[in-house]
Structure formats: structure tokens, C-alpha cells
Scaffold this motif. Sequence first.
Motif, PDB file in Angstrom:
ATOM      1  N   ASN A  80       0.859  -1.010   0.054  1.00 17.40           N
ATOM      2  CA  ASN A  80      -0.095   0.011   0.113  1.00 17.40           C
ATOM      3  C   ASN A  80       0.761   1.157  -0.064  1.00 17.40           C
ATOM      4  O   ASN A  80       2.159   1.171  -0.151  1.00 17.40           O
ATOM      5  N   GLN A  81       0.188   2.239   0.064  1.00 14.69           N
ATOM      6  CA  GLN A  81       1.094   3.678   0.186  1.00 14.69           C
ATOM      7  C   GLN A  81       2.035   3.792   1.280  1.00 14.69           C
ATOM      8  O   GLN A  81       2.951   4.604   1.222  1.00 14.69           O
ATOM      9  N   GLN A  82       1.970   2.969   2.400  1.00 23.06           N
ATOM     10  CA  GLN A  82       2.762   3.152   3.419  1.00 23.06           C
ATOM     11  C   GLN A  82       3.753   1.960   3.219  1.00 23.06           C
ATOM     12  O   GLN A  82       4.588   1.829   4.304  1.00 23.06           O
TER      13      GLN A  82
END
Length: 597
Positions: free
Chosen positions: A192-194
Motif C-alpha cells: 500500500n501507500q505506506q
Amino acid sequence: MNQDYSSRYILLGTFFTVLAALILGQHVSLLLDPQRGEILEEVRASHLGSVWTIHPPRGLIFDRKGQLLAGNEMVYEVGVDYRAIDDANDAHTIALTSNVYFGLDYYKVKVTVENPPHPQQVYLPLAKGIEKEKVDHLQNFLEITDADSRVERTEKARLAAHLRGLILQPYMKRVYPEPLLASNVLGFVGYNQQALPLGYFGVEARYNEMLAGTPVKLWVPNDPRMVQDFPPIPEGASLILTIDRELQAAVEKILEENIHKTKSETGVIIVLDPKTGEVWAMASYPRLDISRYWDYEALSEKGQFVFNRAISAMYEPGSVFKVLTMASAFDKGVVTEDTTYLDKGAIEVGGLVIYNWDRAGHGKQTMQGCMQLSLNVCLAWVATQLGAADFYTYLQAFGIGHTTGIDLDGERAGILKLPEDQLWSESEIGTNSFGQGVSATPIQMAAAISALANDGKIMRPHIVRGIIKDGEQFMITPSVSSIPISAKTAHTLTEMLARSLEAEASEALVDGYRVAGKTGTGEIAIPGAGYISGETNASFAGWGPVDDPRFVVYIWLEKPKTSIWGSEVAAPIFPKVVEQITLIMNIPPDRYRKATR
């Protein structure tokens, strides 16, 4: 002079008294306000160490016989710690080492090390997924051993000093031993974006939280002498699927061979157990190599790729849908085996004239004749005898128009217009009776037709058979989704469709096993533009053995070119699939099975 000193002493005394009072007041404030105390503790702790979030190993995925379908392996993230870069040769050494041992671009790495993106940048990843063998190779090279000469020891120490800024961080990467096998069922793990692992599609998405486990926060001191062993972290739950790896591989091979043979664009084959709802095999073509999951975005942008067509592709099934119409009418009692219909080749329903597939009339027919000859006109008449209210009540009971609830991410509900809908017209009952003007997914059709193979009951289709958590195994209990028809109706329709296959010497017949089934040829609709001429969806639904059904097989080929008819391209696939089912799932031929009762 003495007076001046006295004033100063008094002033200093007053200052320290006030300071002591402030300190005491702050101490009392911290005692009375736990939240402020926690903040102070966090500040103190930040100087002594840092809090790390540890993600447990992701749970494994097995087939029904324990063969590994998805696992983990240790890989490394390679990065640069800018705090450790203090020599002009550091960038060159790190770039050269990264190129020689990890295959990274020398100039890109060198420029990255020499030019941090921001002045306050502390760390920057250079690459992920570096194999453990490559890291071991480098570490073995740098290791000083007794066999090393003094010159070699000096050189290794010099290199190690220049490589202090090269960080090798281990982590667990998701791996698939056979990245094409059941890829549409498994899904994949991306980030994911993290930059945290996340399941996409299939069981990886549906059971993501369970597979991922619960992250644990640990305080790690900066002083290595204070570091203690990490406490054991429970790994994520593992899954046992209903899929049989050997059968899945065989069905995927059969599907792909027949896609090429019939020059079809796409296709699906589903094999399920009607008594439990377990999906033994679910093949979808084309499929994604999930070891290269990043290719999905490019494929999906082309607008043609559906990750799992068995649960997400909606289509008008055509004549295979007639099984549901006839079963509903038999169950309601509006027709029987003795009912006859005079087929003149056309019928008007709601102002729309409906014709048979061959535009011909076939005279007086029994209900078996209507099914055997797949007469659109007869089935439209049957639906009108049933009436709109009962017809659509039965279709919804069969699961048409809503999802089956299968435990896979991305299932779609299909489209079923109802009489109360604004866009519904009376003619729909005629066209819907033979599978046009209504859309469904292959899993919806397979589940609906499984009622005929299971005494009228639809078991909820499912992919996960068991869950392993904290050393214990929990098996999934099959559940009834719906009971649209009676056992008597199911047996009557099964016998009727078995006789139909036998009477026409269908290519779907299987040596040694008596089976029932129905072909389907559906025209392909373009929204707002009618139907495509000369292109069809070809289907076949079959089950058996007739006296004690153990399997349901649903086959769909999209836009076959060698023939548009389901009887010619889809039906011949059925015995090939059944041959593998009976062999792998140990279902003896009828004569041996009946002899041992």
C-alpha cells in the motif's frame, strides 16, 4: 557594600525559591495529569531508543491435501543511511558493491548516495526483494577469517568502513511456488501507500487481516548492550483451501487447450461439490502470473482483463438458463412431464415476437422435448404459465441477481430486472426464460444449477476449507444458501436432462458414468446497440453421477470462432473434465460404485 551583598543574596534566594516552587509545581502537575506524564516519558524514551512495529510472518495457503500454494521467503531491502556517509569514497564503494552483488545501476546508486532528496534525509531505500543468497555472498566476502592475510584483513576492514551507510534490512516476501496455478483464486500480495504488504483479489484480499496477523510494537534501545531478544510474535493464520491442486492444474490445462482449439477470447471452468459447496477447481483464462503482480495494472488498463472471470465477469448465459425456468415451473406445478406444447416456431410475449434458435416450428412437444431441442418458444410459454411474480421469485431463490457470498474478493451480482423496476417490460419474462436480457456470473450459474444435484438445496460456494491459527485447526462448516425447489423437482429435472443427453447422443456423455446436463448458446449484447451478429457465449452445465451427484461442472467460452454453438464447443469439454474429476477425487464408475452399496 554589605547592604549590596545582602540585597543580592535576598534576590538570589528569592529566585531559587521561585524556581524550586515551579519545579515542584510541575512535578505535582505531572503526578496529577497522567497524559502529560506519558508525553514526558515518550520524550525521554525517544532519546534512549525507538518504537519498532514488527509485522508477523504472513500465514501460508495450502490446497485441500496440504500442498503449498502461497508461502514466504526471506529477502532484503537495500538502502542508504545518510548519517553514515562521511567520506568521498563511500558513494563509489556503495554503488560498486550494489552493482556487483545486487545488479543495481552503478551511476544511479552513486548519484542517489551523493545527493540525498532532502537535507534532513536519514534513510532511502535503493531496492527491494534482493535474494538472501546475494546478501550472504557479500557478507561472506567481507567476513574476516583466520585464513585471511594481513593485507586481506586490512582491505576488508577498509571496505566495511566505506559500506557503513549500506543498510541490508531483511523482511518476508510473499512467494507462490507455481505463480500461474490458481492465481485467479489466490490473488496476490502487493504494497500500500505506506509500503506495507496488502492482499489484492482472491483469498489474499478476502482474508488479508487473518493472514497478516497482528503487528506488535516493541521498544528497541539505542544502546546495543541493552537490547534483549524479541518476544515470540504469533504469525498470521494459515488457510486450507477447498481447491485440489492436481485437479486445478488439470482443469486449467483443459481450458487453455480448448480456448486455443475453439479460438475463443476467454473462458471459465468451475468444478464444485453440490453437497458441500466446496469449489474443487476454478479456472479462468487469461490469468495473471502473480509473481509479476505489477503487470495487472497494465493489463487492466487495456480494458479486457478481468482478474477472476468466474466471479466477476457478467454475461447473458443463454439456453443453459432454461434449466432454472423449467425447474421453477415443475416445482410450482404449472407443467408436468405429461404437459405438451404445440410449437409453431414463434410466440409473442409483451409485444415482442420470440423465435426458436433455428427459426423453425417443431410441432407437438413434451417438456422433455422442449429441453432436448432447446426451444426458446416453448420455454417462453412455460414462463408465461408460471407468471411474472412466481418466475422472478424463483430466479431470486436460485441466486440470480445477487452474489453467492463466495469467500473471494471481487464477486459481482449480475443483473436481473424485476417487474417493479422502471426499466422492466413484460417482454422480459419471455427473453429471460432462455437466458437473454439477464446477466449472471459463472459462479452464480454453477451454484444455481447445483440445486438440481443436491435435492433442491444450494450450498453456499466457498474456497476456504479450514483455518490454522495458534497451532489449532478449525474446519469450515458447509451452510445452506437457499432451497429454491423440492427434492422431487430436482430429481425429475435431473432425469429429464440425463435422458435428453442420451437421446441426442451428446458429446457431453461420459463413459462409465450417467450424467445430466444442458448446453447454452447466448447472444452477446452491446449496451444500447442490441446484439452482436455471429458472436456468442457458449456454455455447458453438467453434473453426476445422476443417482448420487458428486460434482457440478460449469463451462463458459466467450466468442468461440470455430463454432458459435455450446453443443459443439463447450459440451465436448465436459467429459474431459469429468475424467480428471473421477480420477483425482476417487469417484468410481457407476457399475462398481453401485455394486458396493
